[in-house]
Scaffold this motif. Structure first.
Motif, PDB file in Angstrom:
ATOM      1  N   ASN A 170      -6.967  41.899  -0.111  1.00 26.22           N
ATOM      2  CA  ASN A 170      -7.974  42.881  -1.033  1.00 26.22           C
ATOM      3  C   ASN A 170      -8.311  44.172  -0.330  1.00 26.22           C
ATOM      4  OD1 ASN A 170     -10.701  43.035  -1.967  1.00 26.22           O
ATOM      5  ND2 ASN A 170      -9.818  41.410  -3.221  1.00 26.22           N
ATOM      6  N   TYR A 224     -11.786  41.585  -8.226  1.00 23.97           N
ATOM      7  CA  TYR A 224     -12.524  40.902  -7.287  1.00 23.97           C
ATOM      8  C   TYR A 224     -12.547  41.903  -5.988  1.00 23.97           C
ATOM      9  CZ  TYR A 224     -14.266  37.947  -3.375  1.00 23.97           C
ATOM     10  OH  TYR A 224     -14.674  37.439  -2.366  1.00 23.97           O
ATOM     11  N   ASP A 225     -13.748  42.189  -5.518  1.00 26.45           N
ATOM     12  CA  ASP A 225     -13.602  42.991  -4.302  1.00 26.45           C
ATOM     13  C   ASP A 225     -14.516  42.106  -3.210  1.00 26.45           C
ATOM     14  OD1 ASP A 225     -15.093  44.659  -2.423  1.00 26.45           O
ATOM     15  OD2 ASP A 225     -15.881  45.831  -3.980  1.00 26.45           O
ATOM     16  N   SER A 226     -13.543  41.978  -2.121  1.00 24.82           N
ATOM     17  CA  SER A 226     -14.276  41.224  -0.980  1.00 24.82           C
ATOM     18  C   SER A 226     -15.268  41.542  -0.278  1.00 24.82           C
ATOM     19  CB  SER A 226     -12.872  40.726  -0.004  1.00 24.82           C
ATOM     20  OG  SER A 226     -12.489  41.900   0.484  1.00 24.82           O
ATOM     21  N   ASP A 265      -1.164  42.934  -0.082  1.00 23.38           N
ATOM     22  CA  ASP A 265      -1.865  42.430  -1.505  1.00 23.38           C
ATOM     23  C   ASP A 265      -0.883  42.897  -2.441  1.00 23.38           C
ATOM     24  OD1 ASP A 265      -4.890  41.494  -2.128  1.00 23.38           O
ATOM     25  OD2 ASP A 265      -4.110  42.545  -3.628  1.00 23.38           O
ATOM     26  N   TYR A 281      -1.812  39.138 -11.283  1.00 24.84           N
ATOM     27  CA  TYR A 281      -2.356  40.317 -10.268  1.00 24.84           C
ATOM     28  C   TYR A 281      -2.073  41.747 -10.654  1.00 24.84           C
ATOM     29  CZ  TYR A 281      -3.393  36.273  -8.269  1.00 24.84           C
ATOM     30  OH  TYR A 281      -3.893  34.754  -8.063  1.00 24.84           O
ATOM     31  N   ILE A 330      -6.423  47.325  -5.974  1.00 28.57           N
ATOM     32  CA  ILE A 330      -7.006  47.144  -4.687  1.00 28.57           C
ATOM     33  C   ILE A 330      -6.481  47.661  -3.567  1.00 28.57           C
ATOM     34  CG2 ILE A 330      -7.391  44.912  -3.521  1.00 28.57           C
ATOM     35  CD1 ILE A 330      -9.395  45.088  -5.923  1.00 28.57           C
TER      36      ILE A 330
END
Ligand SMILES: [Zn+2]
Length: 401
Positions: free
Chosen positions: A111, A74-76, A130, A67, A135
């Motif tokens: 996120n 990844y973008d929620s 996070d 991470y 992010i």
């Protein structure tokens, strides 16, 4: 790190039930400058605990590498479907956990803050945690207070300054965590005695039921089902107070955990898991054979398309797509490029297979075939692309029954 003991019960009786070879991290999308560098690959196999039934990867890549070493991609909030899903989830959790206006909701692995934003709209006080710095910067920009760290003893202490949480949510991240015992101690320290800890993630049973082998990737430390969780939560004085399956990610489970009575749904769900053979090695042997068949069928389809003069693209550069591409050994020999809507991925390259990622606008008349990598939103993608390119043939990589 090689896994020698079950993450939930500690047993060393672990049996390998699926071997997908060596893979790079599925979420480690590459910049052009990184294409010339050596790429790390790790063994990707699934182990089944013979004691409690928990599923897990045979190798855990350190969380800092997963991470924090590369920009997390990844973008929620990357589709209308996910935004709608998290808005509904905030409503349901608020009702079931009885979150009143001004009460604290914590989201772990928050996120860019899509779920917390929905809780905020409902009047809750919110806090995200996070580990990915790029992010967290986006979340803060969205007005979502977020601690840039893993959820652990020190971030738990920071959260406690705001008080105890009426709800702690974790979506698509509980399965990324190790060690889980320490993690749960931090959850218990922050959770209000009347509150709920809510987990949502891809359901392990769906891997068997729908043959979704591509949810196996290195970021997924665990594959979660209900039966192994019951004794695990009991260690912390907690029970599963409600559970439900939903269609998100083509098959997820939402599990409410708290200090109340165990829901009668738990026994029913465990019976379903056992009837489906989730804990039987024989089921997995058949599954592994069908995964190999999937590779052969898919490669044949792609080779036929190419040798017939076709041009193939991949649609939706989802992390799980990288398991498929790398397991099948697919690269730019067979697929020209991948498309995605996320600005975090456009301009980068898929790990291992090195397909360039472009925006959906890059699809042109000369493209004849489209391999759908983000199969969980296949209908949405088809309805978006088909009207413009009616001749396009879609290939969905599901395992043939
Ligand atoms: Zn176990």
């Amino acid at each position: 790190m090689k896994v020698t003991n079950c993450h939930l019960c500690g047993s060393s009786e672990l049996e390998k039930v699926l071997d997908l070879g060596f893979h790079p991290l599925a979420d480690f999308f590459l910049k052009e400058s990184q294409l010339q560098e050596a790429e790390r690959r790790y063994p990707l196999s699934v182990l089944l605990c013979r004691n409690c039934g928990h599923g897990m990867n045979s190798f855990v890549v350190p969380a800092e590498v997963r991470y924090q070493e590369n920009d997390y991609s990844y973008d929620s909030g990357n589709s209308k479907i996910s935004v709608g899903h998290f808005t509904d989830m905030a409503k349901e959790v608020s009702e079931r956990a009885g979150v009143q206006k001004g009460e604290l909701v914590v989201d772990i692995g928050s996120n860019i803050g899509t779920l917390l934003g929905a809780f905020k709209d409902l009047g809750a006080s919110i806090q995200g945690v996070d580990p990915a710095p790029n992010i967290v910067a986006l979340a803060e920009k969205n007005g979502i207070p977020t601690i840039n760290d893993f959820f652990n003893d020190s971030s738990a202490k920071m959260i406690l300054k705001k008080g105890r949480a009426k709800a702690i949510t974790i979506t698509n991240a509980f399965n990324h965590i190790s060690p889980l015992d320490e993690f749960m101690e931090s959850v218990v320290s922050v959770l209000d005695k009347s509150g709920s800890f809510v987990i949502e993630l891809p359901y392990f049973l769906e891997v068997i039921r729908k043959k979704h082998f591509d949810v196996v990737y290195l970021e997924h430390v665990s594959y979660v089902a209900v039966k192994p969780l019951v004794p695990f939560f009991k260690k912390f004085g907690l029970s599963i107070t409600h559970l439900e399956e939903n269609d998100y990610m083509s098959g997820s489970i939402r599990i409410f955990v708290g200090y109340g009575e165990e829901s009668p749904l738990v026994k029913k769900q465990i019976a379903l898991e056992q009837e489906s053979g989730l804990y039987d090695v024989d089921t997995w042997k058949k599954f592994a054979a069908s995964v190999r068949d999937c590779k052969i069928h898919l490669l044949k389809e792609l080779v036929d398309a190419r040798s017939g003069g076709g041009k193939v693209v991949a649609i939706g550069a989802a992390a799980k797509g990288n398991t498929l591409l790398n397991y099948c050994g697919i690269d730019t020999t067979l697929i020209d490029f991948a498309t995605d809507a996320s600005p975090l991925k456009i301009g980068k390259y898929t790990p291992g297979s090195h397909l360039p990622i472009r925006s959906d606008d890059a699809i042109s008349e000369e493209v004849t075939h489209a391999l759908i990598l983000a199969w969980n939103i296949a209908d949405f993608l088809k309805s978006k692309i088909s009207p413009k390119f009616p001749h396009l043939k879609f290939i969905t990589p599901h395992v043939v029954e």
